[in-house]
Write a protein that holds these residues in place. Structure first.
Motif, short mmCIF file in Angstrom:
data_model
loop_
_atom_site.label_atom_id
_atom_site.label_comp_id
_atom_site.label_asym_id
_atom_site.label_seq_id
_atom_site.Cartn_x
_atom_site.Cartn_y
_atom_site.Cartn_z
N SER A 272 28.30 25.69 -4.86
CA SER A 272 29.17 26.19 -3.79
C SER A 272 30.50 25.47 -3.90
CB SER A 272 28.53 25.94 -2.43
OG SER A 272 27.33 26.67 -2.31
N GLY A 273 31.57 26.20 -3.71
CA GLY A 273 32.90 25.64 -3.92
C GLY A 273 33.48 25.01 -2.67
N PRO A 274 34.66 24.41 -2.80
CA PRO A 274 35.33 23.83 -1.64
C PRO A 274 35.83 24.93 -0.71
CG PRO A 274 36.78 23.83 -3.55
CD PRO A 274 35.43 24.28 -4.04
N SER A 275 36.16 24.53 0.50
CA SER A 275 36.71 25.46 1.48
C SER A 275 37.96 26.12 0.91
CB SER A 275 37.05 24.71 2.76
OG SER A 275 37.67 25.55 3.69
N CYS A 276 38.12 27.42 1.16
CA CYS A 276 39.26 28.16 0.61
C CYS A 276 39.72 29.22 1.59
CB CYS A 276 38.87 28.80 -0.73
SG CYS A 276 40.21 29.74 -1.51
N LEU A 277 40.88 29.00 2.20
CA LEU A 277 41.51 29.98 3.08
C LEU A 277 42.83 30.38 2.47
CD1 LEU A 277 41.84 29.87 6.95
CD2 LEU A 277 43.82 30.39 5.52
N ARG A 278 43.04 31.67 2.24
CA ARG A 278 44.28 32.15 1.63
C ARG A 278 44.82 33.37 2.37
NH1 ARG A 278 45.20 30.16 -3.47
NH2 ARG A 278 47.34 30.58 -2.83
N LEU A 279 46.14 33.44 2.45
CA LEU A 279 46.83 34.62 2.96
C LEU A 279 47.30 35.43 1.76
CD1 LEU A 279 49.01 33.05 5.83
CD2 LEU A 279 46.80 34.22 6.02
N LEU A 280 46.77 36.64 1.62
CA LEU A 280 46.97 37.43 0.42
C LEU A 280 47.52 38.81 0.76
CD1 LEU A 280 43.64 36.40 -1.33
CD2 LEU A 280 45.94 35.56 -1.87
#
Length: 386
Positions: A272-280
């Motif tokens: 499982s990866g690190p937290s990732c929040l993106r505005l795309l």
């Protein structure tokens, strides 16, 4: 058969899309890795590329397209506009010519209601008209119809580029810089020194299979239906393409769903990866290619998306989205006003303090991309300009 969770799948997809750790330097790297960036909305493509490259700005992305010409825009997947790495243009155009109507007895000419003679004359006319020239659609229509007849003018006037797609796939045409509000067309060899015409293209079937491998690497695990939707194939054709790769692919199970991955990816390295929040942006490659849709765009989210503007017709890809750990979790709008970028976000999930910090950093990043201070407000979107 390896058994995976959706958290593991999202983590690997996000990493391979350069959304966890953006690429350093060359923007061609992420564009290659996501199999091209859809560009029917030019501003969306610019932000999609910029979101995957450290420190990227809108001006830098445009310079890659129109100054250094290391990126190029043309007709590609699903017949829509895409940005690809220029040095791979011949590969992509060859892969597009693997589609069934190119392999049919009467070829692409008959598909568009032309005789073989008309089709060849049309391609030759475009090649001649764009010899060192950069022409708008109207200018190109005038030049071509003057060479082959008035019938070509109406066909070229279509906003959907009905006859421009096959010419692009033959390596004779791509997009040049915007002139005012109008797009322009150029010849790849004259524009960027690219050898892309059929005689310089690789084998269509081999090229298409290479694209299938890349799709699995970026978007897998995937079913043949996922591939069919992304590559605009009929499901039996997609199944055949996957099976033709033989031992290069294998099947895994993801929470009850069986799908294909590259055999080289069927290992134990699915943390499982690190937290990732993106505005795309709209037409985000991650959302366009990742399946199943109900996992990437949950049911409640889809219901809200379909209420809002263009989402009634195209779903989440029609909107600028907030992606949280690989799942569409909000929509946002952008306005440029008074030298600032105003961002309004409608979140579909509750953001804790850690997520709020990620969001603030994303807002700052979007502002830097546009060369302006960015501000954030939250609330239900009402359909303003994106």
């Amino acid at each position: 058969m390896n058994s995976l969770t959706w958290d593991q799948v999202h983590a690997r997809r996000l990493a391979r899309h350069h959304l966890v750790e953006p690429a350093s330097g060359d923007p061609r790297e992420p564009v290659r890795d996501v199999c091209g960036v859809q560009s029917q909305v030019a501003a969306a493509a610019e932000l999609a590329i910029g979101s995957r490259v450290k420190g990227a700005t809108r001006e830098r992305v445009r310079a890659e397209l129109y100054d250094s010409k290391r990126l190029v825009k043309t007709y590609s997947l699903r017949g829509t506009l895409h940005v690809h790495a220029a040095d791979e243009l011949a590969l992509w155009m060859a892969a597009m010519r693997w589609k069934p109507y190119w392999r049919a007895k009467d070829g692409w000419h008959a598909y568009h209601g032309l005789t073989a003679k008309q089709g060849e004359a049309f391609v030759d006319a475009v090649r001649e008209a764009l010899d060192g020239e950069c022409l708008t659609r109207e200018e190109l229509a005038g030049e071509v119809s003057g060479r082959v007849g008035a019938w070509a003018k109406d066909r070229l006037a279509s906003n959907w580029g009905e006859l421009l797609r096959p010419v692009a796939y033959l390596g004779v045409l791509c997009f040049g810089p915007v002139r005012g509000t109008k797009v322009t067309y150029v010849r790849p060899d004259r524009w960027a020194g690219l050898r892309t015409e059929v005689g310089d293209q690789p084998d269509p079937e081999e090229s298409a299979m290479e694209i299938v491998r890349r799709y699995l690497r970026a978007y897998g695990p995937a079913t043949h239906q996922d591939l069919a939707r992304w590559f605009a194939l009929r499901p039996p054709e997609a199944r055949e393409a996957l099976e033709s790769l033989g031992d290069e692919v294998t099947r895994v199970e993801v929470e009850g769903r069986e799908a294909y991955v590259l055999a080289a990816d069927d290992d134990d390295r699915w943390p499982s990866g690190p937290s990732c929040l993106r505005l795309l942006p709209q037409y985000e490659a991650y959302v366009l290619g990742s399946g199943p849709k109900e996992v990437v765009v949950p049911k409640d989210t889809a219901a809200r998306v379909f209420e809002h503007g263009r989402g009634r017709y195209e779903g989440a890809v029609a909107h600028q989205i907030m992606l949280v750990d690989g799942v569409v979790s909000g929509m946002w709008e952008r306005r440029e006003k008074g030298g600032r970028v105003e961002i309004r976000l409608e979140s579909f999930v509750k953001l804790d303090s850690g997520r709020t910090g990620e969001l603030e950093r994303e807002v700052e990043r979007v502002g830097r991309f546009y060369g302006a201070e960015a501000t954030l407000s939250t609330g239900r979107l009402t359909g303003g300009r994106r």
